[in-house]
Enzyme design. Structure first.
Site, mmCIF file in Angstrom:
data_model
loop_
_atom_site.group_PDB
_atom_site.id
_atom_site.type_symbol
_atom_site.label_atom_id
_atom_site.label_comp_id
_atom_site.label_asym_id
_atom_site.label_seq_id
_atom_site.Cartn_x
_atom_site.Cartn_y
_atom_site.Cartn_z
ATOM 1 N N CYS A 265 0.831 -1.198 0.000
ATOM 2 C CA CYS A 265 0.000 0.000 0.000
ATOM 3 C C CYS A 265 0.874 1.260 0.000
ATOM 4 O O CYS A 265 1.514 1.565 -0.986
ATOM 5 C CB CYS A 265 -0.966 -0.045 1.184
ATOM 6 S SG CYS A 265 -2.329 1.134 1.056
ATOM 7 N N HIS A 357 -3.705 -5.027 -0.255
ATOM 8 C CA HIS A 357 -3.478 -5.533 1.097
ATOM 9 C C HIS A 357 -3.477 -7.066 1.101
ATOM 10 O O HIS A 357 -4.529 -7.693 1.199
ATOM 11 C CB HIS A 357 -4.576 -5.028 2.040
ATOM 12 C CG HIS A 357 -4.482 -3.578 2.360
ATOM 13 N ND1 HIS A 357 -4.230 -3.116 3.633
ATOM 14 C CD2 HIS A 357 -4.584 -2.477 1.578
ATOM 15 C CE1 HIS A 357 -4.192 -1.786 3.613
ATOM 16 N NE2 HIS A 357 -4.409 -1.381 2.371
ATOM 17 N N GLU A 359 -2.643 -9.016 3.398
ATOM 18 C CA GLU A 359 -3.099 -9.592 4.671
ATOM 19 C C GLU A 359 -4.601 -9.859 4.640
ATOM 20 O O GLU A 359 -5.122 -10.642 5.429
ATOM 21 C CB GLU A 359 -2.741 -8.670 5.849
ATOM 22 C CG GLU A 359 -3.615 -7.459 6.022
ATOM 23 C CD GLU A 359 -3.336 -6.364 5.020
ATOM 24 O OE1 GLU A 359 -4.158 -5.446 4.922
ATOM 25 O OE2 GLU A 359 -2.304 -6.433 4.306
#
Length: 394
Positions: A265, A357, A359
């Site tokens: 990001c 992202h 994650e």
């Protein structure tokens, strides 16, 4: 937990955009005045992960899904220890919280954290406005502040600080460094520059065998290198990458040391700048958990989670020489909706990054492999360093 809330007695509230557009609805969460950049997030789930993501600092977030709050909130799904959004907009707040994991309601959490919101407005109309005009400054006014005149409210909005040129890293970063131990077999240590890092990111790094040193954003390159980490990670975060010159210079220093680097990001935008590419503000950004991204190496399409209003200006489909002298660079991923650069891969130094992202809180999980790629890169570099050292000793 099952809990019911009656929203019929809520005071009026107004959402005012800087172009003068005004929407009147009901107060949601705390009451008062809040100012920020209004943006929309397209995920049908994951509202708790959204509001606790530090990348949303300074932004009034509109959820495009009409019904929000039915699963409540819990301590396990938080991405940080507080709510970071500047304001929150929903169409229909759920009157009933019914989920076995729920510990509280969304509206109670917003109220407890002082987050001013609005409900009961046509969020489709607001979304279409943002898509047509672009993300802009806005304000939510409720309670006594709703009684201000339309012109007074609009003046407050137009006097608010724009997102362009804004550095928010110091607002969201940890004040003190701290360490998290590796889970399972240890492969090395990674220095994480906290520009607004999410809890799930740190957890996935430890699960890959890293001792994680989380560092405040104001650390110097000298202090960072003194820790002798095996790798460097720049996290997600809010604000304009063009206002983070210090972080760019530190990254250049570390890259010249040959240390492996992974950024996500904001960390992707700062790698782009460190390599010598520019960044620019998107009209309305990418926010949500359903963005299609093409991996240019494999040809595979990944559905990914996004939250960014800026992007890297780099050529897609070709190998480019880094203007700052870091060798060859390729765009590794790009968005299939608008061809925005979503990843960079350095061919001559051990560095890569993605704009989205991996994650993936609250999903999807298509890009989780990137944490494994980072782990493999660190192991490979450590093995090469050991071989070189052994050769020199002989």
């Amino acid at each position: 937990m099952t809990r019911s809330t009656d929203f019929s007695a809520q005071p009026q509230a107004a959402l005012v955009l800087e172009d003068g557009t005004r929407y009147v609805g009901d107060a949601y969460g705390a009451t008062g005045t809040t100012l920020g950049e209004v943006v929309f997030a397209t995920g049908m789930t994951g509202y708790q992960e959204t509001i606790t993501d530090p990348s949303y600092a300074g932004q009034i977030v509109l959820m495009t899904a009409p019904h929000i709050g039915n699963t409540g909130v819990n301590s396990e799904d938080k991405e940080s220890d507080r709510v970071w959004v500047a304001g929150f907009i929903v169409r229909d707040p759920s009157r009933v919280v019914s989920n076995y994991r729920a510990e509280d309601s969304l509206d109670a959490t917003l109220t407890a954290d002082g987050i001013i919101g609005i409900s009961g407005i046509d969020t489709r109309a607001v979304t279409r406005r943002i898509r047509s005009v672009g993300a802009m400054r806005a304000g939510i006014f409720s309670g006594e502040q709703f009684e201000l005149s339309d012109s007074e409210q609009l003046e407050l909005v137009r006097n608010a600080e724009p997102m362009s040129g804004r550095n928010l890293s110091a607002d969201v970063s940890t004040a003190e460094r701290y360490t998290m131990d590796a889970v399972g077999e240890r492969v090395g240590s990674v220095a994480v520059l906290d520009l607004g890092v999410k809890a799930s990111t740190l957890r996935y790094l430890t699960e890959r065998g890293f001792d994680v040193h989380v560092l405040p954003e104001n650390i110097s390159a000298e202090d960072l290198l003194a820790l002798k980490p095996d790798a460097l990670f720049y996290s997600n975060g809010p604000g304009d990458p063009g206002a983070s010159d210090r972080h760019v210079e530190m990254l250049r220093t570390v890259l010249r040391e040959g240390m492996p680097y992974f950024g996500i990001c904001f960390g992707n935008q700062l790698l782009g700048r460190a390599l010598g590419f520019g960044t620019y503000k998107l009209p309305f950004g990418h926010r949500g958990i359903n963005q299609p991204v093409l991996d240019t190496t494999t040809g595979r399409v990944e559905i990914t989670a996004h939250n960014h209003g800026f992007a890297v200006d780099a050529p897609i489909g070709e190998v480019t020489d880094s203007p700052e002298g870091f060798g060859r660079v390729t765009v590794s991923h790009y968005d299939l909706n608008d061809n925005v650069v979503e990843g960079l891969n350095c061919l001559d130094i051990p560095a890569f990054s993605v704009q989205y992202h991996p994650e993936s809180a609250a999903g999807p999980h298509d890009a989780m492999y990137l944490f494994d790629r980072f782990r493999d890169l660190v192991i490979e570099r450590s093995a090469a360093a050991s071989t070189n050292t052994a050769g020199e000793d002989n």
